[in-house]
Design an enzyme around this catalytic site. Structure first.
Site, short mmCIF file in Angstrom:
data_model
loop_
_atom_site.label_atom_id
_atom_site.label_comp_id
_atom_site.label_asym_id
_atom_site.label_seq_id
_atom_site.Cartn_x
_atom_site.Cartn_y
_atom_site.Cartn_z
N THR B 183 0.68 -1.22 -0.07
CA THR B 183 0.11 -0.16 0.18
C THR B 183 0.72 1.04 -0.02
O THR B 183 2.10 1.14 0.49
CB THR B 183 -0.99 0.09 1.32
OG1 THR B 183 -1.49 -1.22 1.28
CG2 THR B 183 -1.72 1.04 1.32
N ARG B 211 -12.75 -8.32 -2.40
CA ARG B 211 -12.52 -8.13 -1.08
C ARG B 211 -12.02 -6.85 -0.88
O ARG B 211 -11.16 -6.00 -1.69
CB ARG B 211 -11.23 -9.07 -0.95
CG ARG B 211 -10.52 -8.90 0.42
CD ARG B 211 -9.41 -7.89 0.42
NE ARG B 211 -8.48 -7.89 1.65
CZ ARG B 211 -7.42 -6.92 1.58
NH1 ARG B 211 -7.09 -6.19 0.95
NH2 ARG B 211 -6.83 -7.15 2.98
N ILE B 212 -12.38 -5.98 0.15
CA ILE B 212 -12.17 -4.84 0.29
C ILE B 212 -11.21 -4.75 1.74
O ILE B 212 -11.48 -5.58 2.85
CB ILE B 212 -13.23 -3.99 0.95
CG1 ILE B 212 -14.21 -3.55 -0.61
CG2 ILE B 212 -13.03 -2.36 1.30
CD1 ILE B 212 -15.64 -2.95 -0.42
N ASP B 214 -8.41 -2.43 4.41
CA ASP B 214 -8.45 -1.30 5.54
C ASP B 214 -8.37 -0.01 4.78
O ASP B 214 -8.89 1.01 5.18
CB ASP B 214 -7.55 -1.63 6.43
CG ASP B 214 -5.83 -1.39 5.82
OD1 ASP B 214 -5.63 -2.33 5.09
OD2 ASP B 214 -5.14 -0.38 6.14
N THR B 233 -0.68 0.72 6.91
CA THR B 233 -0.28 -0.28 5.83
C THR B 233 0.06 -1.61 6.63
O THR B 233 0.38 -1.65 7.81
CB THR B 233 0.76 0.25 5.06
OG1 THR B 233 1.36 -1.14 4.44
CG2 THR B 233 2.06 0.60 5.80
N GLY B 234 -0.33 -2.53 5.77
CA GLY B 234 -0.09 -4.12 6.46
C GLY B 234 -1.28 -5.01 5.90
O GLY B 234 -1.70 -5.03 5.17
N LYS B 235 -1.57 -5.79 7.21
CA LYS B 235 -2.74 -6.73 6.81
C LYS B 235 -3.89 -6.21 7.12
O LYS B 235 -4.27 -6.05 8.15
CB LYS B 235 -2.41 -8.02 7.84
CG LYS B 235 -3.39 -8.96 7.58
CD LYS B 235 -2.88 -10.59 7.96
CE LYS B 235 -3.89 -11.47 7.83
NZ LYS B 235 -4.93 -11.52 9.01
N GLY B 236 -4.66 -5.92 6.01
CA GLY B 236 -6.01 -4.94 6.23
C GLY B 236 -6.79 -5.40 7.17
O GLY B 236 -7.49 -4.75 7.92
#
Lengths: 330, 324
Positions: B183, B211-212, B214, B233-236
């Site tokens: 991201t 898929r949506i 964060d 940023t990272g794992k949504g």
């Protein structure tokens, strides 16, 4: 062990002119749903199961704006969305853009439990629904005569309007403040008070005997919304939130709820500012909405229930383990 | 008090062994974007304009997972999403499910400014893009060979990855050890304490269609108010449930923590390996914490400080760019 508690809502922003028989009908549905939830809690179901079960009931009943009876997009279709959050672990699931799924909240639950993701929308969500074998129907199932005539009037008024259940002669007469809803042709500035009443989104919050909280919210959104518009209901932290401290479900002007991250704010006020549940609810409604109109229901891990709304009325009810039950509109 | 800007190109398991041919273009892009952002702030552009223009630049670079260079869904397509928020008014705009819009962040801004809504997605968002006449392109503009490769690897490993591969026993390491793009985002504050945040992404490699994450969720990946502006940023999925961006601001407001304390608190409470963020405060402070191996990041403040980095400071951080 904590005394369990459950609260439900059927939307904030109620027309003061709503006929008495419609009010009674709404009360009956809320009461029935509370009884369903209470029975589940007495049977020892966890909070997350109860909120799903109750919101399914609310979705299925056409009285409120979710599932059957949903507000319509500009294209006269239904696009539904929902979210669910289990405070126990803060797991969550959400869906948007559903057109055939009979119970959006249950698909949101499946996203949470059976997919690697938290939020699925539109074609992808519909595809997932088929994979999961949930009940689907034709989009026309969700459309009622009433919502079609509401859409027509909304287009005539050339405004986004909240969902009304009143077959009134004209939009203006039903809604104080809707005079402000006249908008420039096609061009709207976000933040202008274009309307003041909330869609009758539905929601449920529960704290079970173990003190675990959960929340779920479901809606068809705004009458005459743009296709593809996502509101607050499926957004974790805005329309729905649950954590170890409490669970919250909101209703009202979606855009205002999003900007104020209303559901998370109530919980953050409890968690970070040490307010009581009702204090947090009151503060959030008073200080966080700016010109926005909204309402919410909340429960805490201690078995408390709280409501807050700055609209004219909110369809709501609650029940607690000690036998207390109430349903109100104003 | 003074202006400040921070931007990121994604947090994740960026291996220290990242080859220089993979590092250098990204560092160069970060530096270039930082310079653009700083110049704009010095020219008194609004923070909202600044974060949009910086994120546009990051979207246009194939180095990062946004716009051109977006990772692919399980169907091999791109579905981009973005979000922008004006801390002064708390107006915001978000988009998801874009497949042809060259600059998702600019469409998010148009949603904010030209519709009564905050968030448009998929077909409705694409239709709006056409109505607005924004630049669109064929999918070939966005899809890079590296991402086709990443999708292939992910399918072989039968998992969804945050662009950064966790080494799996027996798994074939991805080509040249590079799954490391993420991201993008930018936060900025001007000398008056006005804040703004913007984030944009292609999402997760091999994500389910629809898929949506964060990024477009106000309060999760993106947030700005009068206290701070945050882009995560990272794992949504972890960022959503932790309402990362909102929590940083809430800790400042409700618990009286400083920007750095609030950001560190949030990062610590999110499972390790899952999150990074950039944030600026109304007072011109900057923080860029992360609990992943690394985060592509850069920042600058009016008093002359600037930084470009990938890993935690002090670890293999041979920055070739002296502080300005």
């Amino acid at each position: 062990m904590v005394g369990w508690a459950i609260a439900v809502h059927g939307g904030a922003g109620v027309d003061p002119g709503l006929p008495v028989e419609r009010q009674e009908e709404a009360r009956r549905v809320l009461e029935r749903c509370l009884r369903v939830g209470a029975a589940g809690l007495r049977a020892g179901l966890p909070a997350v199961d109860v909120v799903e079960m109750v919101v399914r009931e609310l979705e299925t009943d056409p009285v409120f704006n979710s599932g059957r009876g949903s507000a319509l997009t500009r294209k006269s279709t239904v696009e539904m969305e929902a979210s669910i959050m289990d405070g126990h672990g803060r797991r969550c699931g959400a869906v948007s853009g559903l057109t055939t799924v009979k119970n959006p909240v249950s698909l949101a639950r499946l996203v949470m439990d059976r997919s690697p993701h938290s939020y699925l929308a539109f074609d992808g969500a519909e595809e997932f629904a088929r994979e999961q074998g949930v009940e689907v129907v034709d989009n026309s199932y969700f459309i009622t005569e009433e919502s079609m005539s509401m859409l027509k009037r909304a287009k005539e008024a050339n405004s986004i309007m909240y969902d009304y259940r009143v077959p009134a002669p004209g939009v203006d007469s039903a809604s104080p403040g809707l005079e402000g809803a006249k908008v420039e042709n096609g061009l709207l500035m976000n933040g202008l008070p274009i309307s003041v009443y909330a869609p009758e989104t539905v929601g449920c919050v529960v704290v079970d005997s173990n003190g675990w909280c959960a929340a779920a919210t479901s809606t068809g959104g705004l009458m005459n919304k743009m296709s593809g518009r996502i509101g607050d209901s499926p957004l974790i932290g805005s329309g729905t939130y649950a954590c170890g401290d409490c669970a919250v479900s909101c209703t009202g002007e979606g855009e205002a709820i999003i900007r104020s991250t209303l559901a998370r704010d109530v919980a953050a006020l409890v968690e970070y500012k040490g307010l009581s549940l009702q204090e947090a609810v009151d503060y959030a409604i008073k200080e966080r909405l700016d010109e926005g109109m909204a309402g919410l229901i909340a429960v805490s891990r201690n078995g408390e229930v709280a409501y807050g709304f700055n609209t004219q009325g909110m369809f709501r009810g609650c029940a607690t383990e000690d036998g207390f039950m109430e349903v109100s509109i104003w | 008090m003074g202006w400040a800007i921070a931007l990121h190109g994604g947090a994740g398991d960026i291996p220290l062994s990242l080859p220089v041919e993979r590092r250098a273009p990204r560092e160069a892009t970060l530096r270039h974007c930082l310079e653009l952002g700083v110049a704009a702030l010095k020219a008194n552009r609004s923070p909202l304009d600044v974060v949009e223009l910086v994120v546009r630049e990051l979207e246009n670079s194939p180095c990062f997972n946004a716009g051109k260079g977006s990772v692919l869904t399980t169907n091999g397509t791109v579905e981009m999403e973005a979000c922008i928020m004006d801390g002064n008014t708390k107006k915001c705009g978000a988009v998801s499910g874009l497949s042809t819009v060259v600059n998702a962040i600019s469409l998010a801004r148009l949603v904010m400014e030209r519709t009564p809504h905050i968030y448009l997605a998929f077909d409705g968002a694409e239709a709006f893009a056409r109505e607005q006449g924004v630049e669109t392109a064929h999918s070939s503009h966005f899809i890079t060979t590296e991402n086709v490769e990443r999708l292939k690897n992910a399918k072989e490993a039968k998992r969804v990855q945050i662009d950064y591969t966790q080494p799996i026993k027996g798994a074939i390491p991805s080509t040249k050890g590079d799954s490391q793009i993420g991201t993008v985002g930018c936060v900025a504050v001007d000398g008056h304490g006005i804040l703004a945040s913007a984030t944009s992404t292609g999402g997760l490699v091999n994500k389910m269609v629809g898929r949506i994450g964060d990024t477009p969720i106000i309060g999760a990946g993106t947030y700005a108010n009068s206290y701070c502006a945050v882009s995560a940023t990272g794992k949504g999925e972890s960022i959503i449930q932790a309402t990362v961006a909102r929590d940083v601001a809430a800790l400042m407001e409700y618990k009286g923590l400083s920007l750095k304390e609030a950001a560190a608190y949030v990062i610590e409470r999110t499972p390790k390996g899952n999150v990074g963020l950039v944030a600026v405060s109304a007072n011109g402070e900057v923080t860029m914490p992360f609990n992943t191996t690394g985060m592509f990041r850069a920042c600058a403040t009016e008093d002359g400080y600037s930084e470009i980095g990938i890993w935690p400071s002090g670890i293999n951080d041979d920055l070739e760019y002296p502080n300005k």
